[in-house]
Structure formats: C-alpha cells, structure tokens
Design a protein around this motif. Structure first.
Motif, short mmCIF file in Angstrom:
data_model
loop_
_atom_site.label_atom_id
_atom_site.label_comp_id
_atom_site.label_asym_id
_atom_site.label_seq_id
_atom_site.Cartn_x
_atom_site.Cartn_y
_atom_site.Cartn_z
N GLY A 1 -2.86 -3.26 7.57
CA GLY A 1 -3.91 -3.01 8.52
C GLY A 1 -2.83 -3.56 9.61
N HIS B 1 -11.08 -4.36 3.62
CA HIS B 1 -10.21 -3.58 3.84
C HIS B 1 -10.68 -2.36 5.53
CE1 HIS B 1 -6.48 -1.71 5.12
NE2 HIS B 1 -7.24 -0.19 5.64
N ASP C 1 -0.13 -1.40 -4.11
CA ASP C 1 -2.02 -0.45 -4.54
C ASP C 1 -2.01 0.72 -4.27
OD1 ASP C 1 -4.70 -0.54 -3.06
OD2 ASP C 1 -4.14 -0.22 -1.01
N GLU D 1 -2.63 -5.99 0.86
CA GLU D 1 -2.37 -4.69 0.75
C GLU D 1 -1.90 -4.13 1.90
OE1 GLU D 1 -6.30 -2.97 -0.13
OE2 GLU D 1 -6.12 -3.73 -1.69
N PRO D 2 -0.49 -4.92 2.58
CA PRO D 2 0.20 -3.98 3.91
C PRO D 2 0.84 -2.72 3.60
CG PRO D 2 1.68 -5.67 2.82
CD PRO D 2 -0.33 -5.70 2.21
N GLY D 3 0.76 -1.71 4.27
CA GLY D 3 1.72 -0.39 3.79
C GLY D 3 2.53 -0.41 5.58
N ARG D 4 2.04 -0.13 6.44
CA ARG D 4 2.60 0.04 8.03
C ARG D 4 3.65 -0.82 7.90
NH1 ARG D 4 0.34 3.89 11.56
NH2 ARG D 4 -1.58 2.76 10.63
N TYR E 1 -3.10 11.88 15.25
CA TYR E 1 -3.93 10.62 16.36
C TYR E 1 -3.62 10.59 17.54
CZ TYR E 1 -3.83 9.34 10.87
OH TYR E 1 -3.66 9.81 9.83
N TYR F 1 3.62 6.56 6.62
CA TYR F 1 2.37 8.50 7.06
C TYR F 1 3.46 9.27 7.41
CZ TYR F 1 -0.71 4.84 5.83
OH TYR F 1 -0.78 3.36 5.28
N MET G 1 3.29 12.43 4.48
CA MET G 1 1.66 13.68 5.11
C MET G 1 2.22 14.45 5.45
SD MET G 1 -0.37 10.24 7.49
CE MET G 1 -1.90 11.62 7.89
N LYS H 1 0.31 4.13 -0.13
CA LYS H 1 0.20 5.60 0.35
C LYS H 1 1.24 5.46 2.08
CE LYS H 1 -4.07 4.54 1.57
NZ LYS H 1 -3.87 2.58 0.84
N ARG I 1 1.38 12.08 12.03
CA ARG I 1 1.15 11.16 13.22
C ARG I 1 0.94 11.62 14.89
NH1 ARG I 1 2.12 6.84 14.39
NH2 ARG I 1 0.39 6.53 13.41
N ALA J 1 0.81 -1.39 0.22
CA ALA J 1 -0.26 -0.08 0.11
C ALA J 1 0.74 1.17 0.18
CB ALA J 1 -1.07 -0.29 0.90
N SER K 1 -6.86 0.07 10.00
CA SER K 1 -4.81 0.35 9.74
C SER K 1 -4.76 0.21 11.27
CB SER K 1 -4.64 1.61 9.36
OG SER K 1 -3.32 1.72 8.74
N ILE L 1 -8.69 5.74 11.37
CA ILE L 1 -7.99 4.72 10.26
C ILE L 1 -9.18 3.41 10.69
CG2 ILE L 1 -6.31 6.05 10.75
CD1 ILE L 1 -4.74 4.31 12.18
N1 LLP Z 1 -5.50 -0.70 1.91
C1 LLP Z 1 -5.81 0.63 1.70
C2 LLP Z 1 -7.35 -0.20 1.04
C3 LLP Z 1 -6.18 0.93 2.91
O1 LLP Z 1 -6.57 2.32 3.14
C4 LLP Z 1 -5.04 1.11 3.27
C5 LLP Z 1 -4.67 2.16 4.49
C6 LLP Z 1 -4.22 -0.08 3.26
C7 LLP Z 1 -4.44 -1.11 2.17
C8 LLP Z 1 -2.52 -0.22 4.10
O2 LLP Z 1 -3.00 0.07 5.41
P1 LLP Z 1 -1.78 -0.70 6.47
O3 LLP Z 1 -0.76 -1.85 6.53
O4 LLP Z 1 -0.98 1.28 6.06
O5 LLP Z 1 -2.44 -0.63 8.08
N2 LLP Z 1 -1.98 7.78 7.98
C9 LLP Z 1 -2.89 6.53 8.89
C10 LLP Z 1 -2.77 5.42 8.76
C11 LLP Z 1 -4.16 5.64 6.64
C12 LLP Z 1 -4.57 3.97 6.39
C13 LLP Z 1 -4.94 4.93 5.41
N3 LLP Z 1 -5.11 3.46 4.84
C14 LLP Z 1 -1.42 7.18 10.52
O6 LLP Z 1 -0.49 7.29 10.04
O7 LLP Z 1 -2.06 6.18 10.93
#
Ligand code: LLP
Length: 421
Positions: free
Chosen positions: A239, A199, A79, A275-278, A318, A375, A379, A60, A314, A58, A202, A162
């Motif tokens: 997430g 999904h 993603d 779709e892992p990002g963090r 948050y 993030y 951001m 983003k 952050r 992910a 997060s 989130i």
């Molecule tokens: N897939 C979708 C559709 C999402 O909306 C997201 C995150 C992910 C995957 C990735 O999630 P992760 O694995 O990174 O948790 N700015 C916030 C986090 C926003 C997450 C938005 N969507 C923060 O700094 O905590």
C-alpha cells in the motif's frame, strides 16, 4: 527515482531510446525498466534489514512473467490473489514456499491448487473460508499454514475504491472478533495458525494509518500469545504510495516505512512479510502513445492519442493523475499550453487529463505516461475491440517484447458462433 530520462533531448528507458522501441513494436505500448524494478524491490528489502523478512511482491500490480522472474531472481516472494496468479507465479519459476495467498474469496479449487502445489501461507479472510480451507486440507491429508487477516478499522486516507482497512470494507475479520476466530482455528486439525495479516489500503501517502494499524497488530500479538497461540509471522500488507504528480509532496520512502515497522513490531521477534505492488512496479513503467490528431474544440483543444481508457483505466476509474511527457524534450523556453488529452474510445470518460499544460505537439509525436507500470497493463481490456497493447522489458541496452500485441484475427477468433446461427 526511475530510469526514464532524457538524453540529448530524447526520452530513454535505461540505455534504449523510446523512439527505437516504438519503431519496433508500434504504439501504444508499455515499457518497463529492469533497473527500476530492482531498485524499488531492494529499497524494501534493505528497509527491513536486521529483521527476518520476506518481501512478497503483490503481483496484481503487474503480473507479466518477465517482471515476476526479474523480482524472484532478486529474492522476492509473491503475494497472489487468485488461482490464475498462483499458476502464473509458478510458471515464472517462483517456488510455492515463497508464495502467500491473499484475497476475500478463495474457492475450493484455488485452495486445492495451492495446497497441492506448495504454499507459504494462506491469509484467511473469513470464518466460512477458514472452514473450507480446513476441510480441503484434511481431504488432502496436509496441514495448511495460515494467518488471519484482521480488519483494524483504520482510515487509510486514500481513494475510497482502494481503502480496505475500515470496518465497512469487505476485507478481513473485525479485530474485535479475532480472539474467537483464532480459538476456532486452533481447533481445526487441517490448519496451522502461524501469524497475523493486515492490509489497510493502497496508495497511502502518510505513515500515520500504518502506525495505528501496526500498533493494533502488536497488541493483538501479545493477546493471542497469552491465549496460547504461536504467533511467529506478521504479514503487513502493501500500500505504500508513489509520487504520481512530481509537483506534489513526495510520499514516505520505504526506509521510513521500515523504521516504522521496526519501531512498532520489532520487539515481538516475528518474521515480517510485506506485500508491496505499486511502489515496486509503478514508476518502473511507461505507457507510450502516439498523437493521432490535434483537434480544436469550443474554447479548448484536444490531443487525441492512439492509447485509450481500455489500455490505461486509472484516470477514468479513480480520477488518477499520470504525468504525461513528450518523448522529444521540448526546447527550453517553450511555453506549455493547457489541452485536454483523450483517447479514441467512444465515451467522454476516455479522458486522461483535462487542461493539462503541454508543449505544442502534432500528429505523429509520441508521449509517455509516467508511473504506468502498476495497475496499467493488468487492468487493460479489449473494449471497442482494441487489441491488448504489447509490453516491453528493457535491461541496460537490450529490450524484449514480453507480451506481443495480438493480431486482429487472434482477438476476433476467440469468439465462437453457436451452431444455431
Ligand atoms: N496486499 C493486498 C492484500 C492487496 O489487496 C493489495 C492491493 C496489495 C497488497 C498491494 O497494494 P499496493 O502496494 O500495490 O498499493 N487498481 C488500484 C489499486 C488496487 C489495489 C488492490 N490491492 C489502482 O490502480 O490504484
């Protein structure tokens, strides 16, 4: 585990001293570790071994092209959630057939861009979006592969800003309406329905919400198949949380998560996407900042840094915790003292931590914010006319600036003054 460790009392990123990078690029800056990025990506890839799968990072969380290329070369898909992210992934060398397009508000232009450039699938989030996607695909005389994102109404037990899988959230189609929506999609000639997407949020620190959501997806797969749809791909979102506070209980590992996926969905014979990002980027990055002043207040002291809320939002946004460590390891036996750690931006929200126990620090000392790879830079803003801070990538004993700090002129000259002034 990450690759930011003290060596002989000085903090290193892999084999490069943080102080060496600071001397070369100035503070504040972000620094990422290639080995940590790859380690986290592989942890997910291995967790799903034995199932046909693709880990779609992910982007983003951290969309620097050097980060994207590092992961893509290791086999990651992406993603994306905007036309900008799609273009960035392609610019980093990611082929279209490894890109999934998520997001609640894809515009016609974004849909066209991805259909023309190549896409693995769209994760459709509403009936009106589905109709537009069908129309654009027909105009272009192509067929768009889609999953429908369902909202399983599960509480992800994370920060309200989130969480995405409750019925009150804007994301996905209520799972109760899914059969109707899949029937609608099957009648649209521009669409090829291939799977289901979910999904739920997060920074999840517990697997139970995933279990609930994935059981609902398993049931829905059977129901949709009985309705005559071909469901061959399940996109399970991202997430999984990371340990921001090292003193706390650690969240589940990718291997625990992989076992859960196999247990709840393995019998369906579907291709799995996640779709892992963090968890990939978060602990692969630090933000490094210099102490400008140590100030005595009324009953408390303040550590004033050159990094601020515009660089790492952050904590302000948050109430997030980031461990903050000195770049020179404190001598053993030094008693930490509580202090407020703040930036120079003109609002009280520009506070990174209150009464955080820290060893004694003085102006000119460097500190590192841990878990800042996700993030963080993405951001950031230029609030208070503070230029975006540079990003640096380390690999073994090499480092490279992967986004330079803009000059003040570059920042200021982006404005244009109308002729009437
Ligand atoms: N897939 C979708 C559709 C999402 O909306 C997201 C995150 C992910 C995957 C990735 O999630 P992760 O694995 O990174 O948790 N700015 C916030 C986090 C926003 C997450 C938005 N969507 C923060 O700094 O905590």
């Amino acid at each position: 585990m990450d690759h930011f460790l003290y060596r002989d009392g000085a903090l290193f990123a892999e084999d490069v001293a943080i102080s060496e990078i600071a001397a070369a690029v100035g503070t504040p800056f972000y620094v990422y570790s290639t080995a940590t990025l790859l380690r986290h990506f592989r942890a997910f890839d291995e967790a799903l071994e034995g199932m046909d799968h693709l880990v779609c990072y992910a982007m983003k969380a951290n969309s620097n092209q050097a980060v994207l290329r590092t992961l893509a070369q290791a086999g990651a898909g992406m993603d994306v959630v905007s036309g900008g992210e799609y273009r960035r992934a392609r610019a980093a060398g990611v082929p279209g057939d490894r890109i999934v397009f998520s997001g609640v508000g894809k515009t016609r232009d974004e849909i066209r861009l991805a259909l023309e450039g190549g896409i693995r699938q769209f994760n459709v989030e509403s009936e009106p979006e589905m109709a537009i996607l069908d129309a654009v695909a027909q105009e272009l005389r192509v067929v768009a592969p889609i999953t429908v994102r369902v909202n399983p109404d599960v509480d992800a037990k994370t920060h309200a800003k989130i969480a995405t899988g409750k019925s009150e959230n804007k994301f996905g189609i209520p799972i109760a309406r899914a059969r109707d929506v899949y029937n609608m999609a099957a009648d649209m000639p521009g669409l090829d329905v291939i799977g289901i997407d979910v999904h739920i949020g997060s920074q999840l620190t517990d697997l139970a919400p995933y279990e609930q959501a994935y059981q609902k997806v398993a049931e829905l797969t059977e129901v949709l198949r009985a309705d005559g749809h071909t469901i061959t791909r399940l996109d399970l979102g991202g997430g999984l949380g990371i340990p921001y506070e090292r003193s706390n209980v650690d969240p589940p590992l990718p291997s625990d998560y992989g076992a859960l996926v196999k247990r709840t969905l393995g019998h369906l014979g579907c291709e799995i996407e996640i779709e892992p990002g963090r968890l990939i980027a978060g602990n692969a990055g630090l933000m490094v900042s210099e102490v400008i002043y140590v100030k005595s207040g009324e009953g408390r002291d303040f550590l004033i840094l050159d990094g601020a809320m515009n660089d790492l939002i952050r904590p302000a946004m948050y109430e997030a915790h980031h461990d903050i460590i000195p770049v020179i390891e404190p001598a053993p036996g030094i008693e930490p003292q509580p202090i407020d750690i703040v930036g120079p931006v003109c609002e009280s929200g520009d506070t990174f931590a209150k009464q955080r126990p820290m060893p004694p620090l003085a102006a000119g000392d460097l500190v590192a914010f841990r878990s800042a790879g996700a993030y963080g830079a993405v951001m950031s803003s230029e609030y208070n006319s503070r230029p975006l801070i540079p990003e640096v990538l380390v690999k073994d004993d090499q480092f490279a600036v992967i986004r330079p700090r803009p000059t003040f002129d570059e920042m200021i000259n982006r404005d244009t003054i109308p002729a009437w002034l």
